[in-house]
Design an enzyme around this catalytic site. Structure first.
Site, PDB file in Angstrom:
ATOM      1  N   ARG A  73      39.285  36.881  48.394  1.00  0.00           N
ATOM      2  CA  ARG A  73      39.795  37.650  49.526  1.00  0.00           C
ATOM      3  C   ARG A  73      41.325  37.607  49.585  1.00  0.00           C
ATOM      4  NH1 ARG A  73      36.596  35.100  54.321  1.00  0.00           N
ATOM      5  NH2 ARG A  73      37.985  36.457  55.521  1.00  0.00           N
ATOM      6  N   ASP A 122      30.872  32.820  52.553  1.00  0.00           N
ATOM      7  CA  ASP A 122      31.319  32.661  53.930  1.00  0.00           C
ATOM      8  C   ASP A 122      30.614  33.638  54.858  1.00  0.00           C
ATOM      9  OD1 ASP A 122      33.264  30.659  53.307  1.00  0.00           O
ATOM     10  OD2 ASP A 122      34.540  32.244  52.482  1.00  0.00           O
ATOM     11  N   ARG A 141      28.572  28.643  47.943  1.00  0.00           N
ATOM     12  CA  ARG A 141      28.536  29.080  49.335  1.00  0.00           C
ATOM     13  C   ARG A 141      29.260  30.411  49.485  1.00  0.00           C
ATOM     14  NH1 ARG A 141      29.536  23.839  53.239  1.00  0.00           N
ATOM     15  NH2 ARG A 141      27.948  22.473  52.304  1.00  0.00           N
ATOM     16  N   TYR A 181      32.564  38.353  41.275  1.00  0.00           N
ATOM     17  CA  TYR A 181      32.637  38.855  42.643  1.00  0.00           C
ATOM     18  C   TYR A 181      33.167  40.279  42.612  1.00  0.00           C
ATOM     19  CZ  TYR A 181      31.846  34.313  44.904  1.00  0.00           C
ATOM     20  OH  TYR A 181      31.293  33.138  45.350  1.00  0.00           O
TER      21      TYR A 181
END
Length: 262
Positions: free
Chosen positions: A200, A55, A53, A113
């Site tokens: 993050r 966000d 997933r 990422y």
């Protein structure tokens, strides 16, 4: 109904207009849009499974999904057919047929990422949706030194959302790289798995180090404490992009090459 063929599809998307990847009732999501398009194409519901997933507001260069088609277009036509039906902010990139043992999520070996910081004095008109504007000078050497402490296998409780659903918070980071591109700084994280908000929060902590508000040598203590309050802020979602997904060699390894195309 026969399960038919299992299709693996690689998607890119601009996450700005989505409430994340996973379907949510009454909200626009990537999974929801894709499943609705497949329903209109085939006249039957086709459940879609994703590699993970993302966000709300997070982008993807290479999200991977799989679904089972009892009938429909040949796999070599799948990308073309879907490009004509999906909205402009979802880009189907590649499709192939895989065996029924393949699972977009559970077959993953590693993910990459990329987080983009815009270090220019003024935010970029073209990159503001895809980067976090941090105009003050950052000590890149200190950030690199801090990142070294993150490599390897650790309990990343301090670097994930307090409400993260995963009970086991041990993950392995294989690589943290910093790449300058003009006024932009790309930070790439490659590992065997990531917790909610983990990248993050890692970025927010590295920026805190770069600003001189945290010592690189404090990272091991923050990891050991398993206390979210000790890490830095959660960086904004729009700077984050799911960059690549890797599967076992039997399924082709990384799903797209590493050349820059964003």
């Amino acid at each position: 109904m026969s399960r038919g063929r299992r299709i693996r599809l690689v998607l890119g998307y601009d996450g700005s207009g989505f409430h994340g990847f996973a379907r949510q009732e009454g909200l626009r999501t990537v999974q929801g849009v894709l499943e609705d398009v497949l329903l209109r194409m085939l006249g039957t519901e086709i459940p879609v499974e994703g590699s993970g997933r993302t966000d709300r507001g997070v982008h993807a260069r290479a999200q991977v999904v799989h679904f089972d088609l009892p009938y429909g277009p040949p796999v070599e036509r799948m990308v073309h057919v879907l490009r004509r039906r999906l909205p402009a902010d979802i880009l189907p990139r590649a499709a192939d047929e895989v065996d029924e043992a393949f699972h977009a999520r559970f077959s993953v070996v590693r993910k990459t990422y990329r987080y983009t910081l815009d270090l220019a004095p003024l935010p970029s008109l073209y990159w503001y949706k895809f980067s976090w504007h941090v105009p003050e000078p950052l000590d890149l050497d200190a950030m690199k030194e801090a990142a070294k402490h993150l490599l390897g296998e650790h309990d990343f409780t301090s670097f994930c959302a307090a409400e993260a659903p995963q009970r086991d918070k041990v993950r392995r980071l294989d690589r943290v790289d910093f790449r300058r591109d003009g006024s932009r700084l790309h930070v790439e994280f490659e590992g065997n798995g990531f917790l909610q908000y983990m990248v993050r929060i890692l970025v927010g902590t590295l920026v805190k180090v770069g600003r001189g508000k945290e010592s690189p040598d404090r990272i091991p203590d923050i990891l050991e404490a398993r206390d979210r309050r000790l890490a830095g802020e959660t960086a904004p979602p729009h700077g984050l992009c799911l960059w690549n997904v890797e599967y076992p060699s039997a399924y082709g390894g990384k799903v797209i090459d590493l050349s820059d195309d964003l």
